[in-house]
Design a protein around this motif. Structure first.
Motif, short mmCIF file in Angstrom:
data_model
loop_
_atom_site.label_atom_id
_atom_site.label_comp_id
_atom_site.label_asym_id
_atom_site.label_seq_id
_atom_site.Cartn_x
_atom_site.Cartn_y
_atom_site.Cartn_z
N PRO A 187 0.82 -1.22 0.00
CA PRO A 187 0.00 0.00 0.00
C PRO A 187 0.85 1.28 0.00
O PRO A 187 1.75 1.42 0.83
CB PRO A 187 -0.80 -0.12 1.31
CG PRO A 187 -0.77 -1.57 1.66
CD PRO A 187 0.54 -2.08 1.15
N LEU A 188 0.57 2.15 -0.96
CA LEU A 188 1.30 3.41 -1.04
C LEU A 188 0.67 4.44 -0.09
O LEU A 188 -0.51 4.37 0.23
CB LEU A 188 1.26 3.97 -2.47
CG LEU A 188 2.02 3.18 -3.54
CD1 LEU A 188 1.73 3.79 -4.91
CD2 LEU A 188 3.51 3.19 -3.27
N ASP A 189 1.50 5.36 0.33
CA ASP A 189 1.01 6.47 1.14
C ASP A 189 -0.08 7.21 0.36
O ASP A 189 0.02 7.38 -0.86
CB ASP A 189 2.17 7.41 1.47
CG ASP A 189 1.73 8.60 2.31
OD1 ASP A 189 1.58 8.45 3.52
OD2 ASP A 189 1.52 9.68 1.71
N LYS A 190 -1.13 7.65 1.08
CA LYS A 190 -2.26 8.30 0.43
C LYS A 190 -1.83 9.53 -0.36
O LYS A 190 -2.32 9.78 -1.46
CB LYS A 190 -3.29 8.70 1.49
CG LYS A 190 -4.57 9.29 0.92
CD LYS A 190 -5.55 9.63 2.03
CE LYS A 190 -6.83 10.26 1.45
NZ LYS A 190 -7.80 10.61 2.53
N LYS A 191 -0.88 10.30 0.18
CA LYS A 191 -0.40 11.49 -0.51
C LYS A 191 0.30 11.13 -1.82
O LYS A 191 0.12 11.80 -2.84
CB LYS A 191 0.57 12.28 0.39
CG LYS A 191 1.11 13.54 -0.26
CD LYS A 191 2.16 14.23 0.59
CE LYS A 191 2.77 15.42 -0.16
NZ LYS A 191 3.85 16.09 0.61
N VAL A 192 1.07 10.05 -1.82
CA VAL A 192 1.78 9.61 -3.02
C VAL A 192 0.78 9.19 -4.09
O VAL A 192 0.91 9.55 -5.27
CB VAL A 192 2.75 8.46 -2.70
CG1 VAL A 192 3.39 7.93 -3.98
CG2 VAL A 192 3.82 8.92 -1.71
N VAL A 193 -0.24 8.42 -3.68
CA VAL A 193 -1.27 7.96 -4.62
C VAL A 193 -1.99 9.15 -5.25
O VAL A 193 -2.15 9.23 -6.47
CB VAL A 193 -2.29 7.03 -3.92
CG1 VAL A 193 -3.45 6.71 -4.86
CG2 VAL A 193 -1.62 5.75 -3.47
N GLN A 194 -2.40 10.10 -4.41
CA GLN A 194 -3.11 11.27 -4.91
C GLN A 194 -2.26 12.06 -5.89
O GLN A 194 -2.74 12.53 -6.93
CB GLN A 194 -3.53 12.16 -3.73
CG GLN A 194 -4.47 13.29 -4.10
CD GLN A 194 -5.77 12.80 -4.73
OE1 GLN A 194 -6.37 11.83 -4.26
NE2 GLN A 194 -6.20 13.45 -5.81
N TRP A 195 -0.98 12.20 -5.56
CA TRP A 195 -0.07 12.94 -6.44
C TRP A 195 0.10 12.23 -7.78
O TRP A 195 0.00 12.86 -8.85
CB TRP A 195 1.29 13.09 -5.75
CG TRP A 195 2.33 13.77 -6.59
CD1 TRP A 195 2.36 15.06 -6.99
CD2 TRP A 195 3.51 13.16 -7.14
NE1 TRP A 195 3.48 15.31 -7.75
CE2 TRP A 195 4.20 14.16 -7.86
CE3 TRP A 195 4.06 11.87 -7.08
CZ2 TRP A 195 5.40 13.90 -8.53
CZ3 TRP A 195 5.25 11.61 -7.74
CH2 TRP A 195 5.91 12.63 -8.45
N MET A 196 0.33 10.92 -7.74
CA MET A 196 0.54 10.17 -8.98
C MET A 196 -0.72 10.14 -9.85
O MET A 196 -0.64 10.06 -11.07
CB MET A 196 1.03 8.76 -8.68
CG MET A 196 2.44 8.75 -8.07
SD MET A 196 3.10 7.09 -7.81
CE MET A 196 3.45 6.59 -9.49
N LEU A 197 -1.87 10.23 -9.20
CA LEU A 197 -3.12 10.26 -9.97
C LEU A 197 -3.30 11.58 -10.72
O LEU A 197 -4.06 11.64 -11.69
CB LEU A 197 -4.32 10.04 -9.03
CG LEU A 197 -4.55 8.62 -8.52
CD1 LEU A 197 -5.63 8.60 -7.44
CD2 LEU A 197 -4.92 7.67 -9.65
N THR A 198 -2.62 12.64 -10.27
CA THR A 198 -2.76 13.94 -10.96
C THR A 198 -1.79 14.11 -12.12
O THR A 198 -1.97 15.00 -12.95
CB THR A 198 -2.53 15.11 -9.97
OG1 THR A 198 -1.17 15.10 -9.54
CG2 THR A 198 -3.45 15.03 -8.77
#
Length: 460
Positions: A187-198
Protein backbone atom coordinates in the motif's frame (compact mmCIF):
# COMPACT_ATOMS: atom_id res chain seq x y z
CA UNK A 1 11.96 61.08 -33.77
CA UNK A 2 10.10 63.09 -31.11
CA UNK A 3 7.66 60.59 -29.69
CA UNK A 4 7.88 57.08 -28.49
CA UNK A 5 8.68 54.68 -31.32
CA UNK A 6 6.34 51.70 -31.21
CA UNK A 7 7.93 48.28 -31.70
CA UNK A 8 5.68 45.20 -32.22
CA UNK A 9 5.91 42.85 -29.23
CA UNK A 10 4.71 39.68 -31.00
CA UNK A 11 8.21 38.99 -32.35
CA UNK A 12 9.23 37.94 -28.83
CA UNK A 13 6.44 35.33 -28.64
CA UNK A 14 6.17 33.87 -32.12
CA UNK A 15 2.90 32.30 -33.25
CA UNK A 16 2.90 29.10 -35.29
CA UNK A 17 2.16 29.98 -38.97
CA UNK A 18 -0.84 27.64 -39.19
CA UNK A 19 -2.56 29.33 -36.22
CA UNK A 20 -4.49 32.15 -37.86
CA UNK A 21 -7.38 32.60 -35.41
CA UNK A 22 -5.43 33.98 -32.43
CA UNK A 23 -6.38 37.42 -31.02
CA UNK A 24 -4.41 40.40 -32.31
CA UNK A 25 -1.87 41.96 -29.96
CA UNK A 26 -2.42 45.60 -29.06
CA UNK A 27 0.62 46.09 -26.82
CA UNK A 28 3.42 48.08 -28.46
CA UNK A 29 6.91 48.57 -27.04
CA UNK A 30 7.47 52.32 -26.76
CA UNK A 31 11.06 53.55 -26.75
CA UNK A 32 12.31 56.87 -25.34
CA UNK A 33 13.61 58.34 -28.60
CA UNK A 34 13.09 61.91 -27.37
CA UNK A 35 15.23 61.36 -24.27
CA UNK A 36 18.06 59.98 -26.41
CA UNK A 37 17.88 62.92 -28.84
CA UNK A 38 17.97 65.50 -26.04
CA UNK A 39 21.07 63.91 -24.54
CA UNK A 40 22.81 63.82 -27.92
CA UNK A 41 22.27 67.58 -28.23
CA UNK A 42 24.49 68.02 -25.14
CA UNK A 43 22.07 70.39 -23.43
CA UNK A 44 23.21 71.72 -19.98
CA UNK A 45 22.07 69.46 -17.09
CA UNK A 46 19.54 71.91 -15.59
CA UNK A 47 17.90 72.63 -18.96
CA UNK A 48 17.94 68.90 -19.73
CA UNK A 49 16.12 68.14 -16.49
CA UNK A 50 13.37 70.63 -17.39
CA UNK A 51 13.04 69.18 -20.89
CA UNK A 52 12.85 65.65 -19.46
CA UNK A 53 9.98 66.75 -17.22
CA UNK A 54 8.17 68.30 -20.22
CA UNK A 55 8.79 65.17 -22.29
CA UNK A 56 7.35 62.91 -19.60
CA UNK A 57 4.24 65.10 -19.50
CA UNK A 58 3.77 65.27 -23.28
CA UNK A 59 4.72 61.64 -24.04
CA UNK A 60 3.34 59.44 -21.24
CA UNK A 61 2.99 55.68 -21.47
CA UNK A 62 6.62 54.70 -22.15
CA UNK A 63 7.58 51.07 -21.69
CA UNK A 64 10.04 50.18 -18.93
CA UNK A 65 13.16 49.78 -21.07
CA UNK A 66 16.39 47.92 -20.36
CA UNK A 67 18.13 51.25 -19.84
CA UNK A 68 15.52 52.55 -17.40
CA UNK A 69 15.49 49.24 -15.53
CA UNK A 70 19.26 49.16 -15.01
CA UNK A 71 19.25 52.84 -14.01
CA UNK A 72 16.71 52.07 -11.25
CA UNK A 73 19.37 50.18 -9.23
CA UNK A 74 22.02 51.72 -7.01
CA UNK A 75 25.61 50.48 -7.19
CA UNK A 76 24.90 48.02 -4.36
CA UNK A 77 21.73 46.73 -6.01
CA UNK A 78 18.92 48.53 -4.16
CA UNK A 79 15.94 49.05 -6.47
CA UNK A 80 13.87 52.25 -6.64
CA UNK A 81 10.62 50.31 -6.81
CA UNK A 82 8.39 53.43 -6.68
CA UNK A 83 9.63 54.87 -9.99
CA UNK A 84 9.66 51.39 -11.53
CA UNK A 85 6.00 50.83 -10.65
CA UNK A 86 5.01 54.15 -12.18
CA UNK A 87 6.76 53.23 -15.40
CA UNK A 88 5.12 49.81 -15.60
CA UNK A 89 1.68 51.26 -14.89
CA UNK A 90 2.13 53.67 -17.80
CA UNK A 91 3.59 51.40 -20.46
CA UNK A 92 4.38 47.86 -19.34
CA UNK A 93 7.76 46.11 -19.46
CA UNK A 94 10.10 45.45 -22.35
CA UNK A 95 9.94 41.69 -23.12
CA UNK A 96 13.73 41.26 -22.85
CA UNK A 97 13.67 42.09 -19.12
CA UNK A 98 10.14 40.97 -18.28
CA UNK A 99 11.19 37.85 -16.35
CA UNK A 100 13.59 39.60 -13.97
CA UNK A 101 11.14 42.45 -13.34
CA UNK A 102 8.34 39.99 -12.62
CA UNK A 103 10.48 38.43 -9.89
CA UNK A 104 10.24 41.72 -8.00
CA UNK A 105 6.57 42.36 -8.79
CA UNK A 106 5.63 38.92 -7.47
CA UNK A 107 7.68 39.20 -4.30
CA UNK A 108 10.53 36.81 -5.12
CA UNK A 109 13.00 39.50 -4.04
CA UNK A 110 13.02 42.53 -1.77
CA UNK A 111 13.79 45.82 -3.58
CA UNK A 112 15.82 46.78 -0.50
CA UNK A 113 18.20 43.84 -0.99
CA UNK A 114 21.62 44.00 -2.67
CA UNK A 115 22.81 42.16 -5.77
CA UNK A 116 24.84 39.82 -3.54
CA UNK A 117 21.93 39.07 -1.20
CA UNK A 118 19.64 38.25 -4.10
CA UNK A 119 22.21 35.92 -5.65
CA UNK A 120 22.50 34.04 -2.36
CA UNK A 121 18.70 33.68 -2.21
CA UNK A 122 18.59 32.55 -5.84
CA UNK A 123 21.21 29.85 -5.28
CA UNK A 124 19.51 28.64 -2.10
CA UNK A 125 16.17 28.35 -3.89
CA UNK A 126 17.72 26.51 -6.81
CA UNK A 127 19.17 23.95 -4.39
CA UNK A 128 15.78 23.58 -2.71
CA UNK A 129 14.10 23.05 -6.07
CA UNK A 130 16.70 20.45 -7.07
CA UNK A 131 16.12 18.61 -3.79
CA UNK A 132 12.34 18.52 -4.28
CA UNK A 133 12.77 17.43 -7.88
CA UNK A 134 15.05 14.56 -6.87
CA UNK A 135 12.47 13.49 -4.27
CA UNK A 136 9.76 13.41 -6.95
CA UNK A 137 12.03 11.63 -9.43
CA UNK A 138 12.61 8.82 -6.94
CA UNK A 139 8.85 8.31 -6.71
CA UNK A 140 8.29 8.60 -10.47
CA UNK A 141 11.34 8.49 -12.78
CA UNK A 142 9.68 10.36 -15.68
CA UNK A 143 10.16 13.57 -13.66
CA UNK A 144 13.19 15.35 -15.10
CA UNK A 145 13.53 12.88 -17.97
CA UNK A 146 12.48 15.27 -20.74
CA UNK A 147 9.15 13.54 -21.16
CA UNK A 148 5.69 13.64 -19.58
CA UNK A 149 2.57 11.47 -19.41
CA UNK A 150 -1.06 11.90 -20.49
CA UNK A 151 -2.45 8.56 -19.29
CA UNK A 152 -2.91 7.37 -15.69
CA UNK A 153 -0.07 5.23 -14.30
CA UNK A 154 -1.79 3.85 -11.19
CA UNK A 155 -5.29 3.01 -9.99
CA UNK A 156 -6.95 4.77 -7.07
CA UNK A 157 -5.78 1.84 -4.94
CA UNK A 158 -2.19 2.48 -5.97
CA UNK A 159 -1.76 -0.47 -8.36
CA UNK A 160 0.31 0.10 -11.56
CA UNK A 161 -1.55 0.38 -14.87
CA UNK A 162 0.42 -1.34 -17.61
CA UNK A 163 -1.37 0.45 -20.43
CA UNK A 164 0.54 0.52 -23.77
CA UNK A 165 0.23 4.32 -23.92
CA UNK A 166 1.72 4.61 -20.42
CA UNK A 167 4.61 2.34 -21.35
CA UNK A 168 5.23 4.30 -24.54
CA UNK A 169 5.13 7.72 -22.82
CA UNK A 170 7.29 6.71 -19.90
CA UNK A 171 9.79 4.76 -22.01
CA UNK A 172 9.54 2.14 -19.28
CA UNK A 173 8.73 -1.41 -20.29
CA UNK A 174 6.28 -3.46 -18.23
CA UNK A 175 9.28 -5.38 -16.86
CA UNK A 176 11.09 -2.21 -15.78
CA UNK A 177 12.38 -1.86 -12.25
CA UNK A 178 9.95 0.99 -11.64
CA UNK A 179 6.79 -1.06 -12.26
CA UNK A 180 8.22 -4.08 -10.45
CA UNK A 181 9.08 -1.95 -7.44
CA UNK A 182 5.68 -0.22 -7.55
CA UNK A 183 3.89 -3.56 -7.54
CA UNK A 184 6.02 -4.87 -4.67
CA UNK A 185 5.80 -1.79 -2.44
CA UNK A 186 2.48 -2.71 -0.93
CA UNK A 187 0.00 0.00 0.00
CA UNK A 188 1.30 3.41 -1.04
CA UNK A 189 1.01 6.47 1.14
CA UNK A 190 -2.26 8.30 0.43
CA UNK A 191 -0.40 11.49 -0.51
CA UNK A 192 1.78 9.61 -3.02
CA UNK A 193 -1.27 7.96 -4.62
CA UNK A 194 -3.11 11.27 -4.91
CA UNK A 195 -0.07 12.94 -6.44
CA UNK A 196 0.54 10.17 -8.98
CA UNK A 197 -3.12 10.26 -9.97
CA UNK A 198 -2.76 13.94 -10.96
CA UNK A 199 0.33 13.51 -13.15
CA UNK A 200 -1.52 12.47 -16.29
CA UNK A 201 -4.09 15.27 -15.83
CA UNK A 202 -1.21 17.75 -15.68
CA UNK A 203 0.13 16.20 -18.89
CA UNK A 204 -3.22 16.56 -20.65
CA UNK A 205 -3.41 20.23 -19.65
CA UNK A 206 0.21 20.87 -20.67
CA UNK A 207 -0.59 19.46 -24.12
CA UNK A 208 -3.38 22.04 -24.47
CA UNK A 209 -1.56 25.08 -23.06
CA UNK A 210 -0.43 27.86 -25.42
CA UNK A 211 -0.02 25.44 -28.32
CA UNK A 212 -0.31 28.33 -30.78
CA UNK A 213 3.20 29.42 -29.70
CA UNK A 214 6.32 28.24 -31.52
CA UNK A 215 8.00 27.92 -28.11
CA UNK A 216 5.87 24.90 -27.23
CA UNK A 217 6.65 23.03 -30.42
CA UNK A 218 9.69 21.76 -28.50
CA UNK A 219 8.93 18.81 -26.27
CA UNK A 220 11.63 19.93 -23.82
CA UNK A 221 9.61 23.06 -23.04
CA UNK A 222 6.41 21.06 -22.55
CA UNK A 223 8.33 18.73 -20.26
CA UNK A 224 9.69 21.65 -18.23
CA UNK A 225 6.14 22.95 -17.74
CA UNK A 226 4.99 19.47 -16.65
CA UNK A 227 7.91 19.07 -14.24
CA UNK A 228 7.20 22.39 -12.51
CA UNK A 229 3.47 21.71 -12.15
CA UNK A 230 4.10 18.15 -10.95
CA UNK A 231 6.57 19.40 -8.36
CA UNK A 232 4.19 22.11 -7.18
CA UNK A 233 1.40 19.55 -6.84
CA UNK A 234 3.66 17.49 -4.57
CA UNK A 235 4.71 20.24 -2.17
CA UNK A 236 1.40 22.10 -1.91
CA UNK A 237 -0.48 19.73 0.36
CA UNK A 238 -3.58 21.89 0.55
CA UNK A 239 -4.27 22.64 -3.12
CA UNK A 240 -2.09 20.32 -5.19
CA UNK A 241 -2.83 20.72 -8.91
CA UNK A 242 -6.00 22.14 -10.47
CA UNK A 243 -6.96 22.83 -14.05
CA UNK A 244 -5.98 26.38 -15.03
CA UNK A 245 -2.62 26.35 -13.28
CA UNK A 246 -0.85 25.48 -16.53
CA UNK A 247 -2.14 28.76 -18.03
CA UNK A 248 -0.64 30.65 -15.09
CA UNK A 249 2.69 28.82 -15.16
CA UNK A 250 3.30 28.81 -18.92
CA UNK A 251 4.61 32.42 -19.21
CA UNK A 252 7.15 31.76 -16.43
CA UNK A 253 8.74 28.98 -18.49
CA UNK A 254 9.17 31.34 -21.42
CA UNK A 255 10.44 34.34 -19.49
CA UNK A 256 12.90 32.68 -17.09
CA UNK A 257 15.51 30.39 -18.61
CA UNK A 258 16.38 28.55 -15.40
CA UNK A 259 13.67 26.03 -14.47
CA UNK A 260 14.06 26.64 -10.73
CA UNK A 261 13.68 30.40 -11.18
CA UNK A 262 10.51 29.82 -13.23
CA UNK A 263 9.17 27.55 -10.48
CA UNK A 264 9.69 30.13 -7.75
CA UNK A 265 8.06 32.86 -9.84
CA UNK A 266 5.04 30.58 -10.35
CA UNK A 267 5.01 29.69 -6.66
CA UNK A 268 4.86 33.39 -5.74
CA UNK A 269 2.00 33.93 -8.21
CA UNK A 270 0.17 31.02 -6.59
CA UNK A 271 0.52 32.71 -3.19
CA UNK A 272 -1.82 35.34 -4.61
CA UNK A 273 -4.19 32.99 -6.38
CA UNK A 274 -4.14 29.62 -4.62
CA UNK A 275 -7.18 30.55 -2.53
CA UNK A 276 -9.21 30.49 -5.76
CA UNK A 277 -8.24 26.84 -6.33
CA UNK A 278 -8.80 25.61 -2.78
CA UNK A 279 -11.72 23.18 -2.55
CA UNK A 280 -13.51 22.00 0.58
CA UNK A 281 -15.74 19.46 -1.13
CA UNK A 282 -18.74 21.75 -0.74
CA UNK A 283 -17.30 24.87 -2.33
CA UNK A 284 -14.38 26.20 -4.39
CA UNK A 285 -12.33 29.17 -3.19
CA UNK A 286 -13.07 31.26 -6.27
CA UNK A 287 -16.70 31.46 -5.17
CA UNK A 288 -15.66 34.06 -2.58
CA UNK A 289 -14.32 36.28 -5.38
CA UNK A 290 -17.53 35.77 -7.36
CA UNK A 291 -19.54 36.82 -4.30
CA UNK A 292 -17.46 40.00 -4.09
CA UNK A 293 -18.02 40.56 -7.83
CA UNK A 294 -21.78 40.29 -7.29
CA UNK A 295 -21.61 42.81 -4.43
CA UNK A 296 -19.56 45.27 -6.50
CA UNK A 297 -21.92 45.01 -9.50
CA UNK A 298 -24.94 45.42 -7.24
CA UNK A 299 -23.50 48.70 -5.94
CA UNK A 300 -22.08 50.01 -9.24
CA UNK A 301 -24.81 48.85 -11.63
CA UNK A 302 -27.86 47.59 -9.68
CA UNK A 303 -30.03 47.23 -12.79
CA UNK A 304 -27.50 44.91 -14.44
CA UNK A 305 -27.14 42.88 -11.25
CA UNK A 306 -30.91 42.48 -11.00
CA UNK A 307 -31.08 41.42 -14.66
CA UNK A 308 -28.35 38.79 -14.19
CA UNK A 309 -30.15 37.48 -11.10
CA UNK A 310 -33.38 37.13 -13.08
CA UNK A 311 -31.48 35.13 -15.70
CA UNK A 312 -30.25 32.74 -12.99
CA UNK A 313 -26.75 34.18 -13.03
CA UNK A 314 -26.72 35.70 -9.56
CA UNK A 315 -23.84 33.40 -8.60
CA UNK A 316 -21.73 34.99 -11.40
CA UNK A 317 -20.27 31.60 -12.40
CA UNK A 318 -20.15 32.86 -15.99
CA UNK A 319 -17.14 34.98 -14.91
CA UNK A 320 -15.19 32.15 -13.27
CA UNK A 321 -12.69 31.70 -16.11
CA UNK A 322 -11.67 35.36 -16.14
CA UNK A 323 -10.80 35.23 -12.45
CA UNK A 324 -9.26 31.74 -12.35
CA UNK A 325 -6.74 32.24 -15.16
CA UNK A 326 -6.55 36.03 -14.92
CA UNK A 327 -7.91 36.90 -18.37
CA UNK A 328 -5.48 34.62 -20.23
CA UNK A 329 -8.25 33.59 -22.68
CA UNK A 330 -9.65 37.08 -23.24
CA UNK A 331 -6.37 38.57 -24.50
CA UNK A 332 -3.60 37.53 -26.86
CA UNK A 333 -0.63 35.90 -25.12
CA UNK A 334 1.40 39.10 -25.24
CA UNK A 335 -1.45 41.34 -24.10
CA UNK A 336 -2.25 39.05 -21.17
CA UNK A 337 1.33 39.45 -19.91
CA UNK A 338 1.00 43.23 -20.29
CA UNK A 339 -2.26 43.12 -18.31
CA UNK A 340 -0.72 40.97 -15.55
CA UNK A 341 2.28 43.22 -14.98
CA UNK A 342 0.10 46.33 -14.86
CA UNK A 343 -2.19 44.62 -12.33
CA UNK A 344 0.77 43.56 -10.18
CA UNK A 345 2.33 47.02 -10.36
CA UNK A 346 -0.97 48.61 -9.29
CA UNK A 347 -1.38 46.11 -6.43
CA UNK A 348 2.26 46.12 -5.32
CA UNK A 349 2.77 45.94 -1.56
CA UNK A 350 6.35 46.42 -0.28
CA UNK A 351 5.64 44.00 2.59
CA UNK A 352 4.93 41.18 0.16
CA UNK A 353 8.44 39.72 0.18
CA UNK A 354 8.61 39.57 3.99
CA UNK A 355 5.12 38.07 4.18
CA UNK A 356 5.96 35.33 1.68
CA UNK A 357 9.26 34.50 3.34
CA UNK A 358 7.73 33.88 6.79
CA UNK A 359 6.16 30.49 5.95
CA UNK A 360 8.94 28.14 4.93
CA UNK A 361 6.72 26.30 2.41
CA UNK A 362 6.51 23.15 4.49
CA UNK A 363 3.10 21.74 5.29
CA UNK A 364 0.31 24.32 5.32
CA UNK A 365 1.07 27.67 3.70
CA UNK A 366 -0.57 30.70 5.26
CA UNK A 367 -1.93 33.87 3.75
CA UNK A 368 -2.43 35.79 6.97
CA UNK A 369 -2.13 39.45 7.81
CA UNK A 370 1.12 41.34 7.49
CA UNK A 371 3.11 42.67 10.41
CA UNK A 372 6.13 44.84 11.01
CA UNK A 373 7.04 48.44 10.29
CA UNK A 374 4.54 50.79 8.64
CA UNK A 375 5.02 50.62 4.88
CA UNK A 376 5.91 53.63 2.77
CA UNK A 377 3.00 54.70 0.60
CA UNK A 378 5.48 55.83 -2.09
CA UNK A 379 6.64 52.23 -2.49
CA UNK A 380 3.11 50.92 -3.03
CA UNK A 381 1.19 50.50 -6.26
CA UNK A 382 -1.62 52.93 -7.02
CA UNK A 383 -4.36 50.38 -6.23
CA UNK A 384 -2.74 49.48 -2.91
CA UNK A 385 -2.43 53.18 -2.04
CA UNK A 386 -6.16 53.66 -2.60
CA UNK A 387 -6.89 50.75 -0.29
CA UNK A 388 -4.59 52.18 2.37
CA UNK A 389 -6.21 55.62 2.20
CA UNK A 390 -9.79 54.38 2.23
CA UNK A 391 -9.52 51.17 4.24
CA UNK A 392 -10.80 49.20 1.27
CA UNK A 393 -10.12 45.75 2.71
CA UNK A 394 -12.49 42.92 3.51
CA UNK A 395 -12.07 40.53 6.43
CA UNK A 396 -9.96 38.29 4.16
CA UNK A 397 -7.73 41.16 3.05
CA UNK A 398 -7.86 43.57 0.09
CA UNK A 399 -9.97 42.56 -2.88
CA UNK A 400 -7.76 41.76 -5.89
CA UNK A 401 -7.92 44.19 -8.77
CA UNK A 402 -8.94 41.30 -11.06
CA UNK A 403 -12.42 41.36 -9.48
CA UNK A 404 -12.79 45.03 -10.44
CA UNK A 405 -11.47 44.23 -13.92
CA UNK A 406 -14.33 41.75 -14.41
CA UNK A 407 -16.77 44.28 -12.96
CA UNK A 408 -15.44 46.87 -15.42
CA UNK A 409 -16.00 44.50 -18.35
CA UNK A 410 -19.57 43.84 -17.18
CA UNK A 411 -20.16 47.58 -16.82
CA UNK A 412 -18.89 48.22 -20.35
CA UNK A 413 -21.15 45.46 -21.71
CA UNK A 414 -24.09 46.45 -19.50
CA UNK A 415 -26.26 47.85 -22.31
CA UNK A 416 -25.70 44.80 -24.53
CA UNK A 417 -26.32 42.38 -21.65
CA UNK A 418 -29.52 44.20 -20.66
CA UNK A 419 -30.99 44.28 -24.17
CA UNK A 420 -29.71 41.04 -25.76
CA UNK A 421 -29.20 38.51 -22.95
CA UNK A 422 -32.32 36.38 -22.53
CA UNK A 423 -30.55 33.52 -20.79
CA UNK A 424 -27.18 32.55 -19.36
CA UNK A 425 -26.06 31.20 -22.74
CA UNK A 426 -26.47 34.71 -24.14
CA UNK A 427 -24.41 36.15 -21.26
CA UNK A 428 -21.60 33.69 -21.95
CA UNK A 429 -21.71 34.42 -25.69
CA UNK A 430 -21.55 38.20 -25.18
CA UNK A 431 -18.59 37.84 -22.82
CA UNK A 432 -16.83 35.41 -25.17
CA UNK A 433 -17.11 38.01 -27.94
CA UNK A 434 -14.77 40.34 -26.01
CA UNK A 435 -11.81 38.02 -26.75
CA UNK A 436 -9.20 40.02 -28.63
CA UNK A 437 -11.27 43.20 -28.41
CA UNK A 438 -10.11 44.44 -25.01
CA UNK A 439 -7.36 46.98 -24.41
CA UNK A 440 -5.29 45.98 -21.36
CA UNK A 441 -4.43 49.52 -20.31
CA UNK A 442 -8.01 50.75 -20.69
CA UNK A 443 -9.23 47.70 -18.77
CA UNK A 444 -6.93 48.55 -15.84
CA UNK A 445 -7.97 52.19 -15.99
CA UNK A 446 -11.63 51.17 -15.93
CA UNK A 447 -11.00 48.85 -12.97
CA UNK A 448 -9.29 51.65 -11.03
CA UNK A 449 -12.21 54.04 -11.65
CA UNK A 450 -14.72 51.43 -10.51
CA UNK A 451 -12.59 50.66 -7.45
CA UNK A 452 -12.51 54.33 -6.47
CA UNK A 453 -16.27 54.67 -7.01
CA UNK A 454 -16.90 51.48 -5.01
CA UNK A 455 -14.75 52.65 -2.07
CA UNK A 456 -16.59 55.98 -1.93
CA UNK A 457 -19.93 54.21 -1.71
CA UNK A 458 -18.99 51.51 0.82
CA UNK A 459 -16.95 53.88 3.01
CA UNK A 460 -19.73 56.48 3.38
Amino acid sequence: MWGAAAEPADSYYQIRPECTDVPNTRFKIKVDNLMIVLKEWQIPPLDLEVLFAIARFIYPGKTLSVRKWHAAFTQEGFLDIGKTLNRIQRGGIHPSIRGEVWEFLLGCYDPKSTFEEREQIRQRRRLQYASWKQECKQMFPVIGSGGFITAPVITEKGQPILDPLVLQETNLGENSDFFKELASRGPLDKKVVQWMLTLHQIGLDVNRTDRTLVFYEKKDNLSKLWDILALYAWIDNDVGYCQGMSDLCSPMIMLLEDEADAFWCFERLMRRLRGNFRSTGRSVGVEAQLTHLASITQIIDPKLHHHLENLGGGDYLFAIRMIMVQFRREFSFCDSLYLWEMMWALEYDPEMYSLYEEPQFEGEKTEGSTKGKPKSINQCGKYERENMKNGGKSAEGPLPISVFLVASVLKDKSSKLMTEARGLDDVVKILNDITGNLDAKKACSGAMKLHKKYLKKVCL
